[in-house]
Design a protein around this motif. Structure first.
Motif: not given
Length: 436
Positions: A43-51, A136-137, A191-195
């Motif tokens: 979760t921390a890594l995914v938020l790191f992707m944006t910020l 992710v959202a 993991a989200g190619g469509i979503v």
């Protein structure tokens, strides 16, 4: 994120192609400390992707007078989406929708109603699952920032991102990951190619068309003001993507390990392919080119990360590096659409490409996990094509309607004088660089 349609006890050969079961009752209701620790980290890594990853990647690509506005867009979207996800987004995506279950979830989990620290989603607390899905959202509408920099009004960005999350993202998320109708058909989207990437990519194209081109586009295109910043952000995205894809296994297990492996291999391959094409075409590879290639590889492997092996990852990387570069040129120079930072070409094109290729590369002959019993390659490809097509159509139509409604209240675009001066000082009263 590929947690749909497979019930407890059905973890048979081929399940890895479809992902993990949805809902607290879908797996054993026993807390796993290892799984929980990994998803907290992911979760921390995914938020790191944006910020700060995406914020720096996009900021380096624009002119110096607009660098802060792009970062501001990413931070504001992260904040707005977090509250909207808590208020209704999560519930619409993952709650039981009753008679409307095939299309949308209900509001039974709005504001996390009925969910406490001991409520489980499989082997992890549901609060952890909520947080993972929230990050992710967050990144999904943040991807769209690349379509409209240097000319968009800040109020339009905030309003669009809020409504888009609830009208586009949440329903599609429910269709694929929340037990909706596409999940029932057996859609593969680990993991989200469509979503994530199809919704954001198509919506970016609509936003760019409705907003109009930047001044001087395409004859006066200027190079990125800070390629080093672009590369720094891209490398942060590369690292963060391990949380995005490997975290989608929802556990510390072999599926997570393989997802991390193929994610890395696809990114590395696509980066070299993109740089190699530049080298052959222009006589020298660029830093911006090689990191754009790695993002194309990451986007393309995302739907397939739980289904393919290393050979499939290499093939996806090769195709993605060439295809996304070609598509970028088509959008900009043939169609003359000012999707400023290539959101559709890299994310949309990559996500769609991977979502279709997975129907072939999932086969054991390519080292994939295999299809579910009774499912043929042609049948799976048809399901993937339907899912991509319907998602693209919904994203385009809904995005157009949202933007049309917003511009009745506030103009989407700044005036020419503001565009010339730059959004940093005119919209936010700050400059990225004070040069004396």
């Amino acid at each position: 994120m590929a947690k749909f349609g497979v019930r407890a006890g059905a973890l048979v050969a081929g399940v890895a192609a479809y992902g993990w079961a949805m809902g607290p009752a879908a797996a054993a209701d026993e807390l796993s400390g290892g799984d929980t620790a990994w998803i907290l980290t992911a979760t921390a890594l995914v938020l790191f992707m944006t910020l700060p990853g995406l914020a720096l990647f996009y900021a380096g690509l624009v002119r110096a007078r607009n660098v802060l506005s792009v970062i501001m867009h990413c931070v504001a979207i992260a904040s707005v989406v977090s509250l909207a996800w808590l208020a209704a987004g999560y519930s619409l995506a993952f709650d039981d929708g009753g008679s409307a279950q095939a299309w949308i979830g209900g509001l039974g989990k709005a504001m996390l109603s009925g969910i406490g620290p001991d409520t489980l989603w499989g082997s992890i607390p549901e609060t952890v699952f909520f947080m993972f899905q929230m990050t992710v959202a967050i990144i999904t509408p943040a991807l769209i920032v690349g379509a409209y920099p240097e000319r968009v009004r800040f109020a339009a960005v905030v309003a669009f991102s809020l409504v888009w999350l609830l009208v586009v993202y949440a329903p599609v998320c429910h269709w694929v990951w929340g037990g909706g109708w596409l999940a029932g058909l057996g859609t593969i989207d680990f993991a989200g190619g469509i979503v994530v990437h199809t919704t954001a990519g198509v919506s970016s194209l609509v936003f760019a068309l409705m907003l109009g081109r930047r001044r001087g586009f395409p004859t006066e295109l200027r190079p990125p003001h800070n390629p080093g910043m672009v590369a720094t952000g891209a490398c942060m995205l590369w690292v963060g993507w391990f949380g995005f894809n490997a975290g989608s296994a929802l556990g510390a297990n072999g599926s997570a390990g393989m997802a991390m492996l193929v994610t890395h291999i696809s990114a590395a391959t696509a980066a070299l392919v993109w740089a190699g094409i530049e080298w052959l075409r222009y006589g020298r590879p660029s830093l911006v080119g090689i990191v754009t290639g790695l993002i194309a590889g990451l986007a393309s492997i995302t739907p397939a990360a739980g289904s393919v092996g290393p050979v499939g990852a290499i093939l996806i990387g090769v195709i993605a590096g060439a295809f996304c570069q070609w598509l970028s040129g088509v959008i900009k120079f043939r169609l003359k659409v000012d999707d400023s930072l290539d959101v559709f070409a890299v994310h949309g094109g990559g996500g769609i490409l991977g979502s279709l290729l997975v129907a072939v590369l999932v086969l054991p002959v390519f080292g994939g996990a295999g299809l579910a019993d009774g499912v043929t390659m042609a049948g799976q490809f048809g399901v993937q094509l339907l899912a991509v097509g319907v998602t693209a159509l919904w994203s385009a139509a809904a995005s157009w309607a949202i933007l049309a409604a917003i511009r009745v209240v506030v103009p989407l675009r700044v005036n020419e004088e503001t565009e010339i001066e730059g959004l940093d000082i005119t919209a936010h009263g700050e400059r990225g660089y004070e040069l004396t």
